[in-house]
Design a protein around this motif. Structure first.
Motif, PDB file in Angstrom:
ATOM      1  N   ALA A 191       0.847  -1.197   0.000  1.00  0.00           N
ATOM      2  CA  ALA A 191       0.000   0.000   0.000  1.00  0.00           C
ATOM      3  C   ALA A 191       0.885   1.251   0.000  1.00  0.00           C
ATOM      4  N   GLY A 192       0.805   2.016  -1.067  1.00  0.00           N
ATOM      5  CA  GLY A 192       1.594   3.232  -1.194  1.00  0.00           C
ATOM      6  C   GLY A 192       2.981   3.041  -1.778  1.00  0.00           C
ATOM      7  N   ARG A 193       3.327   1.814  -2.132  1.00  0.00           N
ATOM      8  CA  ARG A 193       4.663   1.520  -2.672  1.00  0.00           C
ATOM      9  C   ARG A 193       4.673   1.687  -4.193  1.00  0.00           C
ATOM     10  N   ALA A 194       5.818   2.016  -4.727  1.00  0.00           N
ATOM     11  CA  ALA A 194       5.991   2.090  -6.176  1.00  0.00           C
ATOM     12  C   ALA A 194       5.887   0.679  -6.761  1.00  0.00           C
ATOM     13  N   ALA A 195       5.223   0.562  -7.885  1.00  0.00           N
ATOM     14  CA  ALA A 195       5.052  -0.736  -8.543  1.00  0.00           C
ATOM     15  C   ALA A 195       6.387  -1.282  -9.020  1.00  0.00           C
ATOM     16  N   GLY A 196       6.537  -2.592  -8.948  1.00  0.00           N
ATOM     17  CA  GLY A 196       7.734  -3.244  -9.463  1.00  0.00           C
ATOM     18  C   GLY A 196       9.001  -2.898  -8.725  1.00  0.00           C
ATOM     19  N   SER A 197       8.906  -2.640  -7.420  1.00  0.00           N
ATOM     20  CA  SER A 197      10.074  -2.119  -6.699  1.00  0.00           C
ATOM     21  C   SER A 197      10.695  -3.056  -5.662  1.00  0.00           C
ATOM     22  N   ILE A 198      10.237  -4.291  -5.571  1.00  0.00           N
ATOM     23  CA  ILE A 198      10.849  -5.231  -4.631  1.00  0.00           C
ATOM     24  C   ILE A 198      12.163  -5.713  -5.234  1.00  0.00           C
ATOM     25  N   GLU A 199      13.248  -5.369  -4.571  1.00  0.00           N
ATOM     26  CA  GLU A 199      14.573  -5.720  -5.067  1.00  0.00           C
ATOM     27  C   GLU A 199      14.737  -7.241  -5.112  1.00  0.00           C
ATOM     28  N   GLY A 200      15.257  -7.727  -6.222  1.00  0.00           N
ATOM     29  CA  GLY A 200      15.516  -9.149  -6.373  1.00  0.00           C
ATOM     30  C   GLY A 200      14.360  -9.931  -6.961  1.00  0.00           C
ATOM     31  N   PHE A 201      13.159  -9.340  -7.051  1.00  0.00           N
ATOM     32  CA  PHE A 201      12.037 -10.048  -7.658  1.00  0.00           C
ATOM     33  C   PHE A 201      12.024  -9.762  -9.151  1.00  0.00           C
ATOM     34  N   ARG A 202      11.758 -10.784  -9.952  1.00  0.00           N
ATOM     35  CA  ARG A 202      11.750 -10.638 -11.410  1.00  0.00           C
ATOM     36  C   ARG A 202      10.337 -10.304 -11.890  1.00  0.00           C
ATOM     37  N   TYR A 203      10.082  -9.035 -12.071  1.00  0.00           N
ATOM     38  CA  TYR A 203       8.790  -8.564 -12.562  1.00  0.00           C
ATOM     39  C   TYR A 203       8.727  -8.687 -14.083  1.00  0.00           C
ATOM     40  N   SER A 204       7.514  -8.704 -14.615  1.00  0.00           N
ATOM     41  CA  SER A 204       7.351  -8.670 -16.073  1.00  0.00           C
ATOM     42  C   SER A 204       7.875  -7.328 -16.583  1.00  0.00           C
ATOM     43  N   LYS A 205       8.223  -7.300 -17.847  1.00  0.00           N
ATOM     44  CA  LYS A 205       8.724  -6.056 -18.442  1.00  0.00           C
ATOM     45  C   LYS A 205       7.675  -4.950 -18.337  1.00  0.00           C
ATOM     46  N   SER A 206       6.414  -5.309 -18.487  1.00  0.00           N
ATOM     47  CA  SER A 206       5.342  -4.309 -18.408  1.00  0.00           C
ATOM     48  C   SER A 206       5.230  -3.739 -16.992  1.00  0.00           C
ATOM     49  N   MET A 207       5.363  -4.579 -15.979  1.00  0.00           N
ATOM     50  CA  MET A 207       5.289  -4.083 -14.600  1.00  0.00           C
ATOM     51  C   MET A 207       6.499  -3.198 -14.292  1.00  0.00           C
ATOM     52  N   GLN A 208       7.656  -3.579 -14.796  1.00  0.00           N
ATOM     53  CA  GLN A 208       8.840  -2.735 -14.623  1.00  0.00           C
ATOM     54  C   GLN A 208       8.620  -1.372 -15.271  1.00  0.00           C
ATOM     55  N   ALA A 209       8.049  -1.378 -16.468  1.00  0.00           N
ATOM     56  CA  ALA A 209       7.789  -0.124 -17.172  1.00  0.00           C
ATOM     57  C   ALA A 209       6.786   0.734 -16.410  1.00  0.00           C
ATOM     58  N   ALA A 210       5.761   0.113 -15.836  1.00  0.00           N
ATOM     59  CA  ALA A 210       4.763   0.858 -15.065  1.00  0.00           C
ATOM     60  C   ALA A 210       5.409   1.497 -13.836  1.00  0.00           C
ATOM     61  N   GLY A 211       6.275   0.751 -13.167  1.00  0.00           N
ATOM     62  CA  GLY A 211       6.981   1.297 -12.013  1.00  0.00           C
ATOM     63  C   GLY A 211       7.888   2.447 -12.402  1.00  0.00           C
ATOM     64  N   GLU A 212       8.601   2.294 -13.501  1.00  0.00           N
ATOM     65  CA  GLU A 212       9.495   3.353 -13.979  1.00  0.00           C
ATOM     66  C   GLU A 212       8.709   4.597 -14.400  1.00  0.00           C
ATOM     67  N   ALA A 213       7.457   4.384 -14.825  1.00  0.00           N
ATOM     68  CA  ALA A 213       6.605   5.503 -15.234  1.00  0.00           C
ATOM     69  C   ALA A 213       5.950   6.183 -14.031  1.00  0.00           C
ATOM     70  N   GLY A 214       6.185   5.650 -12.818  1.00  0.00           N
ATOM     71  CA  GLY A 214       5.693   6.312 -11.614  1.00  0.00           C
ATOM     72  C   GLY A 214       4.450   5.708 -10.987  1.00  0.00           C
TER      73      GLY A 214
END
Length: 162
Positions: free
Chosen positions: A85-108
């Motif tokens: 709750a309130g965390r940036a998407a795709g931000s757990i270090e060491g977890f392999r997120y999908s490319k789309s989730m990584q992009a969503a997190g990078e987009a804020g």
């Protein structure tokens, strides 16, 4: 076209995203995520969310910073949901997120109650809309059927991080 999208994504990942705060100072996306963490709003029922979370434990676990398991088993298919709750998407270090989730997190993308509820009800459709990319995909295939249940899950997960 793909090159331009890749270049734009690379530039977004490499440079901090700036915005104006209420007092006129520049803020970054990580500053905004930190502010969102402090101001988590929930409308769901945490007790009902605890019951609903039993279907999530096959893929997810909730382990606090001290290493204590608060919910779930030892599942590692999905990311640890402690503090979601309130965390940036795709931000757990060491977890392999999908490319789309990584992009969503990078987009804020930050997991507000509204965004979380929309995501868990249809993960791939949510990412496609959030990223404005018809080819975006989520690694999460499970869908929560009712919005009320999604809100309850968010309330439960938020309560574990208090």
């Amino acid at each position: 076209m793909k090159f331009h999208l890749a270049l734009a994504a690379g530039l977004l990942a490499a440079a901090p995203v700036f915005a104006q705060s209420e007092n006129g100072e520049a803020t970054t996306a990580s500053d905004e995520a930190a502010a969102a963490e402090e101001a988590v709003t929930v409308s769901g029922d945490a007790a009902a969310g605890e019951k609903a979370f039993k279907r999530c434990v096959s893929c997810h676990v909730v382990v606090n910073d001290a290493g204590e398991t608060l919910a779930g088993k030892k599942a590692k298919t999905g990311p640890n949901l402690y503090g979601v709750a309130g965390r940036a998407a795709g931000s757990i270090e060491g977890f392999r997120y999908s490319k789309s989730m990584q992009a969503a997190g990078e987009a804020g993308l930050v997991w507000t109650e509204e965004k979380f509820a929309a995501f868990v009800q249809d993960p791939t459709a949510f990412l496609r809309e959030e990223l404005d990319d018809g080819s975006a995909r989520s690694a999460m295939s499970f869908k929560v059927r009712k919005e009320e249940e999604a809100l309850d899950l968010y309330a439960y997960l938020a309560s574990l991080a208090e």
